[in-house]
Design an enzyme around this catalytic site. Structure first.
Site, short mmCIF file in Angstrom:
data_model
loop_
_atom_site.label_atom_id
_atom_site.label_comp_id
_atom_site.label_asym_id
_atom_site.label_seq_id
_atom_site.Cartn_x
_atom_site.Cartn_y
_atom_site.Cartn_z
N HIS A 276 30.86 41.40 38.30
CA HIS A 276 32.05 40.77 38.85
C HIS A 276 31.80 40.12 40.12
O HIS A 276 32.28 38.94 40.51
CB HIS A 276 33.13 41.60 38.69
CG HIS A 276 34.62 40.79 39.37
ND1 HIS A 276 35.38 40.10 38.41
CD2 HIS A 276 35.01 40.96 40.41
CE1 HIS A 276 36.18 39.69 39.15
NE2 HIS A 276 36.21 40.00 40.30
N GLU A 277 31.56 41.12 41.13
CA GLU A 277 31.38 40.65 42.38
C GLU A 277 30.34 39.64 42.72
O GLU A 277 30.47 38.86 43.49
CB GLU A 277 31.29 41.92 43.40
CG GLU A 277 32.74 42.64 43.38
CD GLU A 277 33.76 42.12 43.66
OE1 GLU A 277 33.93 41.19 44.43
OE2 GLU A 277 34.85 42.56 43.17
N HIS A 280 31.23 36.09 41.87
CA HIS A 280 31.95 35.28 42.88
C HIS A 280 30.94 34.43 43.85
O HIS A 280 31.19 33.52 44.20
CB HIS A 280 32.79 36.39 43.86
CG HIS A 280 33.99 36.64 43.29
ND1 HIS A 280 35.09 35.90 42.72
CD2 HIS A 280 34.46 38.12 43.07
CE1 HIS A 280 35.95 36.70 42.29
NE2 HIS A 280 35.92 37.92 42.52
N GLU A 356 39.15 34.81 40.14
CA GLU A 356 38.63 36.26 39.52
C GLU A 356 38.49 36.19 37.84
O GLU A 356 37.56 36.84 37.30
CB GLU A 356 39.98 37.02 39.76
CG GLU A 356 40.32 37.33 41.20
CD GLU A 356 39.09 38.10 41.94
OE1 GLU A 356 38.59 38.84 41.16
OE2 GLU A 356 39.06 37.80 43.08
N ASP A 360 35.17 37.54 36.08
CA ASP A 360 35.07 38.44 34.70
C ASP A 360 34.37 37.82 33.72
O ASP A 360 33.53 38.60 33.11
CB ASP A 360 36.62 38.52 34.48
CG ASP A 360 37.45 39.60 35.03
OD1 ASP A 360 36.88 40.22 36.06
OD2 ASP A 360 38.74 39.44 35.19
#
Length: 419
Positions: A276-277, A280, A356, A360
Protein backbone atom coordinates in the site's frame (compact mmCIF):
# COMPACT_ATOMS: atom_id res chain seq x y z
CA UNK A 1 -12.76 43.57 26.69
CA UNK A 2 -15.00 42.03 29.33
CA UNK A 3 -17.93 42.08 26.92
CA UNK A 4 -15.85 40.43 24.23
CA UNK A 5 -14.64 37.75 26.65
CA UNK A 6 -18.19 36.98 27.81
CA UNK A 7 -19.42 36.73 24.21
CA UNK A 8 -16.45 34.55 23.23
CA UNK A 9 -16.92 32.13 26.13
CA UNK A 10 -20.70 32.02 25.61
CA UNK A 11 -20.28 31.18 21.93
CA UNK A 12 -17.74 28.49 22.78
CA UNK A 13 -20.09 26.96 25.36
CA UNK A 14 -23.00 26.86 22.90
CA UNK A 15 -20.72 25.44 20.22
CA UNK A 16 -19.44 22.74 22.58
CA UNK A 17 -22.99 21.84 23.57
CA UNK A 18 -24.05 21.57 19.91
CA UNK A 19 -21.02 19.39 19.11
CA UNK A 20 -21.76 17.07 22.04
CA UNK A 21 -25.41 16.71 21.02
CA UNK A 22 -24.38 15.89 17.46
CA UNK A 23 -21.74 13.33 18.46
CA UNK A 24 -23.82 11.58 21.13
CA UNK A 25 -27.35 11.90 19.76
CA UNK A 26 -27.48 13.45 16.28
CA UNK A 27 -25.09 11.19 14.39
CA UNK A 28 -25.30 7.54 13.43
CA UNK A 29 -22.14 5.44 13.30
CA UNK A 30 -23.85 2.06 13.40
CA UNK A 31 -23.10 -0.44 10.66
CA UNK A 32 -25.71 -0.45 7.85
CA UNK A 33 -27.78 -3.63 7.95
CA UNK A 34 -26.66 -4.61 4.45
CA UNK A 35 -23.07 -5.04 5.71
CA UNK A 36 -23.93 -7.23 8.71
CA UNK A 37 -21.86 -10.40 8.53
CA UNK A 38 -19.38 -8.85 6.06
CA UNK A 39 -15.66 -8.35 6.57
CA UNK A 40 -16.49 -4.81 7.78
CA UNK A 41 -18.76 -6.05 10.58
CA UNK A 42 -16.80 -5.30 13.78
CA UNK A 43 -18.83 -7.87 15.70
CA UNK A 44 -16.95 -10.54 13.76
CA UNK A 45 -13.43 -9.42 14.72
CA UNK A 46 -13.90 -7.41 17.93
CA UNK A 47 -15.12 -8.51 21.33
CA UNK A 48 -18.15 -6.88 22.99
CA UNK A 49 -15.79 -4.99 25.30
CA UNK A 50 -13.66 -3.78 22.38
CA UNK A 51 -16.81 -2.60 20.58
CA UNK A 52 -17.90 -0.67 23.66
CA UNK A 53 -14.46 0.89 24.14
CA UNK A 54 -14.22 1.73 20.44
CA UNK A 55 -17.51 3.65 20.48
CA UNK A 56 -16.64 5.54 23.67
CA UNK A 57 -13.11 6.35 22.56
CA UNK A 58 -14.20 7.54 19.10
CA UNK A 59 -16.92 9.78 20.54
CA UNK A 60 -14.59 11.39 23.08
CA UNK A 61 -11.83 11.92 20.50
CA UNK A 62 -14.30 13.45 18.04
CA UNK A 63 -15.57 15.89 20.66
CA UNK A 64 -12.00 16.82 21.61
CA UNK A 65 -11.21 17.46 17.95
CA UNK A 66 -14.18 19.79 17.46
CA UNK A 67 -13.60 21.60 20.77
CA UNK A 68 -9.96 22.15 19.85
CA UNK A 69 -10.63 23.78 16.47
CA UNK A 70 -11.87 27.22 17.61
CA UNK A 71 -9.29 27.54 20.41
CA UNK A 72 -6.62 28.73 17.98
CA UNK A 73 -9.01 31.28 16.47
CA UNK A 74 -9.98 32.52 19.92
CA UNK A 75 -6.32 32.78 20.92
CA UNK A 76 -5.43 34.96 17.92
CA UNK A 77 -8.52 37.12 18.45
CA UNK A 78 -7.63 37.60 22.11
CA UNK A 79 -4.06 38.58 21.20
CA UNK A 80 -5.39 41.20 18.79
CA UNK A 81 -8.29 42.58 20.81
CA UNK A 82 -6.53 42.68 24.19
CA UNK A 83 -3.55 44.52 22.69
CA UNK A 84 -1.12 41.67 23.34
CA UNK A 85 0.13 41.80 19.78
CA UNK A 86 1.37 45.36 20.23
CA UNK A 87 2.86 44.50 23.63
CA UNK A 88 4.72 41.51 22.19
CA UNK A 89 6.05 43.73 19.39
CA UNK A 90 7.35 46.32 21.86
CA UNK A 91 9.18 43.66 23.86
CA UNK A 92 10.62 42.14 20.70
CA UNK A 93 11.89 45.44 19.33
CA UNK A 94 14.01 46.06 22.41
CA UNK A 95 16.52 43.73 20.75
CA UNK A 96 18.81 44.83 17.91
CA UNK A 97 18.66 42.27 15.15
CA UNK A 98 15.53 41.72 13.06
CA UNK A 99 15.72 37.91 13.21
CA UNK A 100 16.06 38.04 17.01
CA UNK A 101 13.08 40.40 17.20
CA UNK A 102 11.08 37.98 15.06
CA UNK A 103 12.05 35.00 17.22
CA UNK A 104 10.98 36.80 20.40
CA UNK A 105 7.66 37.89 18.91
CA UNK A 106 6.94 34.39 17.54
CA UNK A 107 7.90 32.87 20.90
CA UNK A 108 5.30 34.93 22.78
CA UNK A 109 2.58 34.24 20.19
CA UNK A 110 3.38 30.52 20.14
CA UNK A 111 3.56 30.27 23.93
CA UNK A 112 0.18 31.98 24.33
CA UNK A 113 -1.49 29.59 21.84
CA UNK A 114 0.29 26.59 23.41
CA UNK A 115 -1.02 27.53 26.87
CA UNK A 116 -4.57 27.82 25.49
CA UNK A 117 -4.25 24.35 23.94
CA UNK A 118 -2.51 22.65 26.86
CA UNK A 119 -5.51 21.63 29.07
CA UNK A 120 -7.44 19.97 26.25
CA UNK A 121 -4.27 18.32 24.88
CA UNK A 122 -3.44 16.88 28.31
CA UNK A 123 -6.98 15.55 28.56
CA UNK A 124 -6.71 14.01 25.09
CA UNK A 125 -3.44 12.33 26.06
CA UNK A 126 -4.95 10.93 29.26
CA UNK A 127 -7.97 9.59 27.37
CA UNK A 128 -5.68 7.75 24.94
CA UNK A 129 -3.75 6.23 27.84
CA UNK A 130 -6.91 5.30 29.73
CA UNK A 131 -8.28 3.43 26.70
CA UNK A 132 -4.99 1.63 26.10
CA UNK A 133 -4.21 3.26 22.75
CA UNK A 134 -1.33 5.38 24.05
CA UNK A 135 1.48 3.86 26.13
CA UNK A 136 3.62 6.98 26.47
CA UNK A 137 4.59 8.33 29.89
CA UNK A 138 3.59 11.87 30.81
CA UNK A 139 7.26 12.92 30.89
CA UNK A 140 7.82 11.55 27.38
CA UNK A 141 4.63 13.25 26.18
CA UNK A 142 5.74 16.62 27.55
CA UNK A 143 9.14 16.10 25.92
CA UNK A 144 7.43 15.66 22.53
CA UNK A 145 5.33 18.77 23.17
CA UNK A 146 8.49 20.75 23.96
CA UNK A 147 10.33 19.46 20.86
CA UNK A 148 7.32 20.26 18.67
CA UNK A 149 7.18 23.76 20.17
CA UNK A 150 10.88 24.39 19.46
CA UNK A 151 10.74 23.02 15.90
CA UNK A 152 7.65 25.12 15.15
CA UNK A 153 9.35 28.14 16.72
CA UNK A 154 12.33 27.82 14.38
CA UNK A 155 10.19 27.24 11.29
CA UNK A 156 7.72 29.98 12.17
CA UNK A 157 10.51 32.46 12.88
CA UNK A 158 11.90 31.92 9.39
CA UNK A 159 8.45 32.15 7.80
CA UNK A 160 7.29 35.21 9.76
CA UNK A 161 10.60 37.04 9.26
CA UNK A 162 10.25 36.48 5.52
CA UNK A 163 6.64 37.66 5.43
CA UNK A 164 7.27 40.80 7.51
CA UNK A 165 10.32 41.67 5.39
CA UNK A 166 8.28 41.28 2.18
CA UNK A 167 5.38 43.27 3.64
CA UNK A 168 7.85 46.13 4.07
CA UNK A 169 9.53 45.84 0.69
CA UNK A 170 6.63 44.75 -1.53
CA UNK A 171 3.38 45.86 0.06
CA UNK A 172 1.11 44.81 -2.81
CA UNK A 173 2.99 41.75 -4.09
CA UNK A 174 4.31 40.34 -0.81
CA UNK A 175 2.10 37.28 -1.16
CA UNK A 176 3.50 36.47 -4.63
CA UNK A 177 7.10 36.57 -3.42
CA UNK A 178 6.15 34.61 -0.30
CA UNK A 179 4.62 31.93 -2.51
CA UNK A 180 7.69 31.77 -4.76
CA UNK A 181 9.98 31.37 -1.74
CA UNK A 182 7.68 28.73 -0.23
CA UNK A 183 8.32 26.35 -3.14
CA UNK A 184 12.04 25.61 -2.46
CA UNK A 185 11.32 25.74 1.28
CA UNK A 186 8.65 23.02 0.96
CA UNK A 187 10.93 20.82 -1.17
CA UNK A 188 13.81 21.39 1.27
CA UNK A 189 11.59 20.43 4.22
CA UNK A 190 10.35 17.25 2.49
CA UNK A 191 13.95 16.24 1.79
CA UNK A 192 15.33 16.75 5.30
CA UNK A 193 12.27 15.93 7.45
CA UNK A 194 12.93 12.14 7.54
CA UNK A 195 16.58 12.54 8.62
CA UNK A 196 16.43 15.66 10.82
CA UNK A 197 12.92 16.20 12.25
CA UNK A 198 11.53 12.66 12.65
CA UNK A 199 14.55 11.32 14.64
CA UNK A 200 13.96 14.03 17.26
CA UNK A 201 10.85 12.14 18.37
CA UNK A 202 11.73 8.47 17.86
CA UNK A 203 14.62 6.12 17.22
CA UNK A 204 14.93 4.82 13.66
CA UNK A 205 17.03 1.78 12.83
CA UNK A 206 17.36 -0.72 10.04
CA UNK A 207 14.69 -3.44 10.07
CA UNK A 208 15.90 -6.27 12.29
CA UNK A 209 14.03 -9.02 10.42
CA UNK A 210 16.34 -9.40 7.41
CA UNK A 211 14.10 -11.93 5.69
CA UNK A 212 11.15 -9.54 5.85
CA UNK A 213 13.36 -6.64 4.75
CA UNK A 214 14.46 -8.63 1.72
CA UNK A 215 10.84 -9.34 0.75
CA UNK A 216 9.82 -5.70 1.21
CA UNK A 217 12.76 -4.47 -0.87
CA UNK A 218 11.83 -7.03 -3.51
CA UNK A 219 8.34 -5.49 -3.63
CA UNK A 220 9.90 -2.02 -3.82
CA UNK A 221 12.25 -3.09 -6.59
CA UNK A 222 9.36 -4.63 -8.52
CA UNK A 223 7.54 -1.31 -8.24
CA UNK A 224 10.61 0.72 -9.21
CA UNK A 225 11.24 2.37 -5.83
CA UNK A 226 14.94 3.29 -5.38
CA UNK A 227 15.02 2.24 -1.70
CA UNK A 228 18.03 0.40 -0.32
CA UNK A 229 16.82 -0.42 3.17
CA UNK A 230 13.70 -0.54 5.33
CA UNK A 231 13.57 1.32 8.64
CA UNK A 232 11.87 0.33 11.86
CA UNK A 233 10.76 2.93 14.41
CA UNK A 234 10.15 2.23 18.11
CA UNK A 235 6.58 3.51 18.34
CA UNK A 236 5.63 0.86 20.92
CA UNK A 237 7.07 3.20 23.56
CA UNK A 238 4.25 5.62 22.76
CA UNK A 239 1.28 3.76 21.27
CA UNK A 240 -0.41 0.44 20.59
CA UNK A 241 -1.66 1.71 17.22
CA UNK A 242 -0.01 0.58 13.99
CA UNK A 243 1.28 2.35 10.90
CA UNK A 244 3.81 2.30 8.06
CA UNK A 245 4.80 4.90 5.50
CA UNK A 246 7.07 5.94 2.65
CA UNK A 247 8.54 9.39 3.16
CA UNK A 248 11.16 11.77 1.84
CA UNK A 249 12.42 12.47 -1.65
CA UNK A 250 15.60 11.78 -3.56
CA UNK A 251 18.40 10.13 -1.56
CA UNK A 252 16.41 10.57 1.66
CA UNK A 253 13.53 8.35 0.49
CA UNK A 254 12.63 5.98 3.32
CA UNK A 255 10.34 2.99 3.85
CA UNK A 256 9.35 2.99 7.53
CA UNK A 257 7.49 0.42 9.65
CA UNK A 258 6.27 1.00 13.19
CA UNK A 259 7.47 -1.81 15.47
CA UNK A 260 3.86 -2.25 16.64
CA UNK A 261 2.93 -3.18 13.08
CA UNK A 262 5.67 -5.81 13.02
CA UNK A 263 4.61 -7.23 16.37
CA UNK A 264 0.87 -7.48 15.74
CA UNK A 265 0.57 -8.44 12.07
CA UNK A 266 1.45 -11.61 10.22
CA UNK A 267 4.13 -11.39 7.54
CA UNK A 268 1.61 -11.44 4.65
CA UNK A 269 -0.34 -8.66 6.33
CA UNK A 270 2.81 -6.56 6.74
CA UNK A 271 3.64 -7.10 3.07
CA UNK A 272 0.18 -5.85 2.07
CA UNK A 273 0.63 -2.73 4.24
CA UNK A 274 4.01 -2.10 2.62
CA UNK A 275 2.56 -2.67 -0.86
CA UNK A 276 0.00 0.00 0.00
CA UNK A 277 2.76 2.45 0.95
CA UNK A 278 4.71 1.54 -2.17
CA UNK A 279 1.54 2.29 -4.14
CA UNK A 280 1.73 5.91 -2.98
CA UNK A 281 5.16 6.20 -4.58
CA UNK A 282 4.18 4.41 -7.80
CA UNK A 283 1.04 6.53 -8.20
CA UNK A 284 3.12 9.69 -7.65
CA UNK A 285 1.07 10.70 -4.63
CA UNK A 286 4.10 12.30 -2.96
CA UNK A 287 4.68 14.47 -6.03
CA UNK A 288 0.97 15.23 -6.39
CA UNK A 289 0.81 16.23 -2.73
CA UNK A 290 3.77 18.54 -3.26
CA UNK A 291 2.17 20.14 -6.32
CA UNK A 292 -1.15 20.40 -4.49
CA UNK A 293 0.56 22.10 -1.57
CA UNK A 294 2.24 24.59 -3.91
CA UNK A 295 -1.05 25.35 -5.69
CA UNK A 296 -3.09 25.65 -2.50
CA UNK A 297 -0.43 27.92 -0.98
CA UNK A 298 -0.73 30.24 -3.99
CA UNK A 299 -4.51 30.58 -3.69
CA UNK A 300 -4.33 30.68 0.10
CA UNK A 301 -1.86 33.55 0.10
CA UNK A 302 -3.86 35.43 -2.53
CA UNK A 303 -7.09 35.16 -0.51
CA UNK A 304 -5.20 35.91 2.70
CA UNK A 305 -3.86 39.15 1.22
CA UNK A 306 -7.34 40.26 0.19
CA UNK A 307 -8.83 39.40 3.59
CA UNK A 308 -5.93 41.06 5.39
CA UNK A 309 -6.38 44.33 3.49
CA UNK A 310 -10.11 44.27 4.14
CA UNK A 311 -9.59 43.56 7.86
CA UNK A 312 -7.05 46.35 8.25
CA UNK A 313 -9.31 48.86 6.54
CA UNK A 314 -12.20 47.88 8.79
CA UNK A 315 -10.56 47.25 12.17
CA UNK A 316 -6.95 48.40 11.87
CA UNK A 317 -7.41 51.61 13.84
CA UNK A 318 -9.42 49.91 16.61
CA UNK A 319 -6.72 47.26 16.98
CA UNK A 320 -4.01 49.97 16.90
CA UNK A 321 -2.31 48.39 13.91
CA UNK A 322 -1.01 51.42 12.07
CA UNK A 323 1.29 49.74 9.59
CA UNK A 324 0.97 46.70 7.35
CA UNK A 325 4.67 45.99 7.78
CA UNK A 326 4.62 45.37 11.54
CA UNK A 327 4.77 42.33 13.78
CA UNK A 328 1.40 43.30 15.27
CA UNK A 329 -0.31 42.27 12.03
CA UNK A 330 0.92 38.67 12.23
CA UNK A 331 -1.81 37.29 14.57
CA UNK A 332 -4.44 38.56 12.11
CA UNK A 333 -2.62 36.83 9.27
CA UNK A 334 -2.26 33.60 11.28
CA UNK A 335 -5.97 33.73 12.08
CA UNK A 336 -6.78 34.05 8.38
CA UNK A 337 -4.41 31.17 7.53
CA UNK A 338 -6.07 28.98 10.17
CA UNK A 339 -9.60 29.76 8.96
CA UNK A 340 -8.69 29.08 5.33
CA UNK A 341 -7.02 25.80 6.29
CA UNK A 342 -10.17 24.72 8.12
CA UNK A 343 -12.42 25.66 5.18
CA UNK A 344 -10.22 23.76 2.73
CA UNK A 345 -9.91 20.65 4.92
CA UNK A 346 -12.92 18.75 3.47
CA UNK A 347 -11.52 19.21 -0.06
CA UNK A 348 -7.99 18.13 0.84
CA UNK A 349 -9.41 15.16 2.74
CA UNK A 350 -11.41 14.03 -0.30
CA UNK A 351 -8.24 14.11 -2.41
CA UNK A 352 -6.29 12.25 0.27
CA UNK A 353 -8.97 9.56 0.60
CA UNK A 354 -8.93 9.06 -3.17
CA UNK A 355 -5.15 8.59 -3.08
CA UNK A 356 -5.46 6.11 -0.23
CA UNK A 357 -8.05 4.09 -2.12
CA UNK A 358 -5.74 4.08 -5.16
CA UNK A 359 -2.94 2.76 -2.95
CA UNK A 360 -5.28 0.06 -1.57
CA UNK A 361 -6.16 -0.98 -5.11
CA UNK A 362 -2.50 -1.07 -6.12
CA UNK A 363 -1.56 -3.14 -3.05
CA UNK A 364 -4.25 -5.78 -3.52
CA UNK A 365 -3.44 -6.11 -7.22
CA UNK A 366 0.24 -6.45 -6.37
CA UNK A 367 -0.07 -8.97 -3.52
CA UNK A 368 -3.27 -10.72 -4.67
CA UNK A 369 -3.91 -11.68 -1.06
CA UNK A 370 -7.30 -10.26 0.01
CA UNK A 371 -7.36 -12.33 3.21
CA UNK A 372 -4.12 -10.74 4.41
CA UNK A 373 -5.39 -7.30 3.36
CA UNK A 374 -8.66 -7.73 5.25
CA UNK A 375 -6.85 -9.12 8.27
CA UNK A 376 -4.47 -6.16 8.37
CA UNK A 377 -7.25 -3.57 8.34
CA UNK A 378 -9.25 -5.45 10.95
CA UNK A 379 -6.15 -5.55 13.17
CA UNK A 380 -5.58 -1.81 12.61
CA UNK A 381 -9.18 -1.18 13.68
CA UNK A 382 -8.77 -3.17 16.88
CA UNK A 383 -5.40 -1.67 17.83
CA UNK A 384 -6.53 1.93 17.37
CA UNK A 385 -10.12 1.41 18.60
CA UNK A 386 -11.20 2.98 15.31
CA UNK A 387 -14.78 3.70 14.36
CA UNK A 388 -15.65 1.49 11.37
CA UNK A 389 -18.39 3.84 10.15
CA UNK A 390 -17.84 7.37 11.53
CA UNK A 391 -20.46 10.17 11.37
CA UNK A 392 -20.55 12.10 8.09
CA UNK A 393 -19.26 15.42 9.44
CA UNK A 394 -16.44 13.63 11.26
CA UNK A 395 -15.47 11.88 8.03
CA UNK A 396 -15.42 15.18 6.11
CA UNK A 397 -13.19 16.96 8.60
CA UNK A 398 -11.05 14.24 10.22
CA UNK A 399 -10.59 11.40 7.77
CA UNK A 400 -7.64 11.61 5.38
CA UNK A 401 -8.16 7.87 4.75
CA UNK A 402 -11.29 6.02 3.62
CA UNK A 403 -13.32 4.66 6.52
CA UNK A 404 -12.67 1.07 7.53
CA UNK A 405 -16.15 0.25 6.24
CA UNK A 406 -15.22 1.50 2.76
CA UNK A 407 -11.82 -0.19 2.74
CA UNK A 408 -12.98 -3.56 4.01
CA UNK A 409 -16.00 -3.69 1.70
CA UNK A 410 -13.72 -2.88 -1.25
CA UNK A 411 -11.30 -5.67 -0.31
CA UNK A 412 -14.11 -8.16 0.26
CA UNK A 413 -15.55 -7.29 -3.15
CA UNK A 414 -12.13 -7.92 -4.71
CA UNK A 415 -11.93 -11.29 -2.95
CA UNK A 416 -15.38 -12.33 -4.13
CA UNK A 417 -14.67 -11.25 -7.71
CA UNK A 418 -11.35 -13.10 -7.81
CA UNK A 419 -12.79 -16.42 -6.67
Amino acid sequence: MKKFLVILLSCYFVYGLAVSIYIFYGSDSSLPVVYKGSAADPELFMTDRELELSQEFSQIKNIIYFLRIPLEWGAYLAILIFGLSNAFEKWAKKRKFFIVQTAIFVFFISLFVRIIYLPIDIYSYKVSVAYGVATQSMASWFKDVAITFLVNLIVMTIVIATIVFLLKKAKQKWWVYTWLLSIPFTVFFMYFQPVIIAPLFNDFYELQNKELQSEILELANEAGIPAERVYEVNMSEKTNAMNAYVTGIGSNLRIVLWDTTLEKLEKDEVLFIMAHEIGHYVKNHLLLSLLGSIASTFFGLYVSNRLLQWSLNKWGENLKIHSQASFAIIPALLLIFSLLTFVSTPVSNVISRYHELEADRFAIEMTKDPDAAIGSFQALTKAGLSDVNPPTVVKWLRYTHPTMLERLIFLESFRNNSQ
